[in-house]
Write a protein that holds these residues in place. Structure first.
Motif, short mmCIF file in Angstrom:
data_model
loop_
_atom_site.label_atom_id
_atom_site.label_comp_id
_atom_site.label_asym_id
_atom_site.label_seq_id
_atom_site.Cartn_x
_atom_site.Cartn_y
_atom_site.Cartn_z
N LEU A 65 0.84 -1.21 0.00
CA LEU A 65 0.00 0.00 0.00
C LEU A 65 0.87 1.25 0.00
O LEU A 65 0.56 2.24 -0.69
CB LEU A 65 -0.92 -0.01 1.23
CG LEU A 65 -2.12 -0.97 1.17
CD1 LEU A 65 -2.82 -1.02 2.51
CD2 LEU A 65 -3.09 -0.53 0.07
N ILE A 66 1.95 1.20 0.78
CA ILE A 66 2.87 2.34 0.79
C ILE A 66 3.50 2.52 -0.60
O ILE A 66 3.63 3.64 -1.11
CB ILE A 66 3.98 2.14 1.84
CG1 ILE A 66 3.38 2.13 3.24
CG2 ILE A 66 5.03 3.23 1.74
CD1 ILE A 66 4.37 1.76 4.32
N THR B 183 0.45 3.70 -2.96
CA THR B 183 -0.37 4.86 -2.59
C THR B 183 0.42 5.96 -1.90
O THR B 183 -0.08 7.08 -1.75
CB THR B 183 -1.50 4.42 -1.62
OG1 THR B 183 -0.91 4.00 -0.38
CG2 THR B 183 -2.33 3.29 -2.21
N LYS B 184 1.64 5.63 -1.45
CA LYS B 184 2.49 6.57 -0.72
C LYS B 184 1.86 6.99 0.61
O LYS B 184 2.27 8.00 1.20
CB LYS B 184 2.78 7.82 -1.55
CG LYS B 184 3.29 7.53 -2.96
CD LYS B 184 4.54 6.68 -2.95
CE LYS B 184 5.04 6.40 -4.37
NZ LYS B 184 6.22 5.52 -4.39
N ILE B 185 0.87 6.21 1.11
CA ILE B 185 0.26 6.49 2.42
C ILE B 185 1.03 5.70 3.48
O ILE B 185 0.84 4.50 3.65
CB ILE B 185 -1.24 6.10 2.44
CG1 ILE B 185 -1.99 6.83 1.34
CG2 ILE B 185 -1.85 6.41 3.81
CD1 ILE B 185 -3.45 6.43 1.23
N SER B 186 1.88 6.35 4.20
CA SER B 186 2.85 5.66 5.07
C SER B 186 2.22 5.02 6.30
O SER B 186 2.79 4.06 6.85
CB SER B 186 3.94 6.64 5.51
OG SER B 186 3.37 7.73 6.21
N TRP B 187 1.07 5.52 6.76
CA TRP B 187 0.51 4.97 8.00
C TRP B 187 -0.21 3.65 7.79
O TRP B 187 -0.57 2.97 8.77
CB TRP B 187 -0.44 5.98 8.65
CG TRP B 187 -1.60 6.39 7.78
CD1 TRP B 187 -1.66 7.49 6.99
CD2 TRP B 187 -2.85 5.70 7.63
NE1 TRP B 187 -2.87 7.55 6.33
CE2 TRP B 187 -3.62 6.46 6.72
CE3 TRP B 187 -3.39 4.55 8.15
CZ2 TRP B 187 -4.90 6.09 6.33
CZ3 TRP B 187 -4.66 4.17 7.78
CH2 TRP B 187 -5.41 4.94 6.87
N MET B 188 -0.42 3.21 6.54
CA MET B 188 -1.19 2.00 6.29
C MET B 188 -0.50 0.74 6.80
O MET B 188 -1.15 -0.20 7.26
CB MET B 188 -1.46 1.86 4.79
CG MET B 188 -2.44 2.88 4.23
SD MET B 188 -4.09 2.71 4.97
CE MET B 188 -4.56 1.09 4.38
N ASP B 189 0.85 0.70 6.73
CA ASP B 189 1.54 -0.51 7.17
C ASP B 189 1.35 -0.72 8.68
O ASP B 189 1.19 -1.85 9.15
CB ASP B 189 3.03 -0.46 6.82
CG ASP B 189 3.76 0.65 7.52
OD1 ASP B 189 3.14 1.71 7.74
OD2 ASP B 189 4.95 0.46 7.84
#
Length: 329
Positions: free
Chosen positions: A168-169, A172-178
């Motif tokens: 996902l990171i 999507t570059k959304i770092s909090w997903m992991d």
């Protein structure tokens, strides 16, 4: 003894694999600087420690009976499983802690594709090794191997959760997903650890194994002989891979010692055919009494005093009871 040595050999292989996978995860963390991968590597330390504990416990349980341990050393497996279940639970809380820290202080991740590939390889190896452990442990009645297998597979699920977060990171570059996915799988790991601890405590406390009793009751009812008038006070205790079973068997009172022993041998053979040579069976024989006639299935009995009234099917409740069966049962 053959099964205990087989369990020990497999546990040694699993421990060696755990050490190798830990090294691979450390390399993946070094390449990526990913806290999520570091969290997975930290859990692998638990795998290595648990594997070493499992090797020692299976080494102890494989020892033959001695003067100080007349029932063998199988209880060591329950202690090992309890420790391993505790480590799994602790690992779950560590993952949650690290995930929360990562949410508050995000780290820059690099070479994510290499990290995902390496971690994915460890997940696949863990799952296969865990499946082998569970299959062998179930076959050989080894709680330590089953616990190791579940531990490895729970590690697989947490690794997959981390991989999902990393993907996902990556896209999507959304770092909090992991971190969010890591917390979800950490809760699954904690629940797995609880179940292993619960099973080990049940073994240490000699809690009745209801699934084992149900299977035994079906076998006994299916192959019941006419001279087996009554079965009661049946108890099962598991010492690692060995099952100790004792019971009282009511047979016709006029059978001589040799004839009574043949009936006990027949019961013993039936149980061992079902559960293998890892069963120790102790049977106390009782002679039938007058009230036994009403439930006795034996035809052409030369000393019958009362007519047959009904057959009493054996159940977990009535064979575990210490009272002889009669028509009011």
């Amino acid at each position: 003894m053959q099964t205990t040595h087989q369990n020990l050999r497999l546990q040694k292989i699993i421990t060696a694999i755990a050490i190798l996978l830990f090294v691979i995860k450390i390399i993946a963390w070094y390449l990526t600087n990913s806290v999520a991968i570091l969290t997975d590597a930290l859990e692998s330390i638990v795998n290595v420690i648990a594997g070493l504990i499992g090797v020692y416990s299976l080494y102890v349980s494989a020892k033959p009976k001695d003067y100080d341990h007349p029932y063998g050393h199988g209880k060591a497996e329950f202690i090992s499983a309890a420790v391993e279940g505790t480590l799994i639970t602790v690992a779950g809380f560590i993952i949650i802690y690290e995930a929360v820290i990562n949410l508050l202080n995000p780290h820059t991740i690099q070479k994510l594709d290499y990290g995902i590939m390496l971690v994915a390889i460890t997940a696949l190896i863990n799952y296969i090794a865990g499946a082998v452990c569970i299959k062998t442990g179930t076959k050989n009645n080894s709680l330590a191997l089953i616990a190791s297998g579940k531990h490895l597979q729970s590690d697989t699920w947490s690794t997959l959760g981390i991989i999902a977060g990393l993907l996902l990171i990556l896209f999507t570059k959304i770092s909090w997903m992991d971190s969010a996915v890591g917390i979800l799988f950490a809760l699954i790991i904690i629940f797995t650890g609880y179940k292993i601890i619960r099973s080990s405590i049940a073994g240490i406390m000699d809690e009745a194994d209801e699934a084992l009793l149900k299977k035994l009751v079906v076998t006994l009812n299916t192959h019941r002989k006419e001279n087996w008038i009554d079965l009661h006070n049946l108890r099962i205790i598991k010492y690692g891979a060995t099952i100790h079973l004792d019971c009282h068997l009511t047979i016709p009172w006029y059978l001589n010692v040799h004839e009574a022993h043949k009936e006990i041998d027949a019961l013993s053979s039936l149980v061992k055919d079902e559960y293998g040579e890892a069963v120790e069976l102790f049977v106390h024989s009782d002679g039938c009494l007058d009230y036994s006639c009403n439930i006795c299935l034996k035809q052409n009995c030369p000393v019958r005093k009362h007519p047959f009234e009904k057959k009493i099917d054996w159940t977990i409740a009535n064979i575990s009871n210490n009272n002889k069966h009669n028509v009011s049962t």
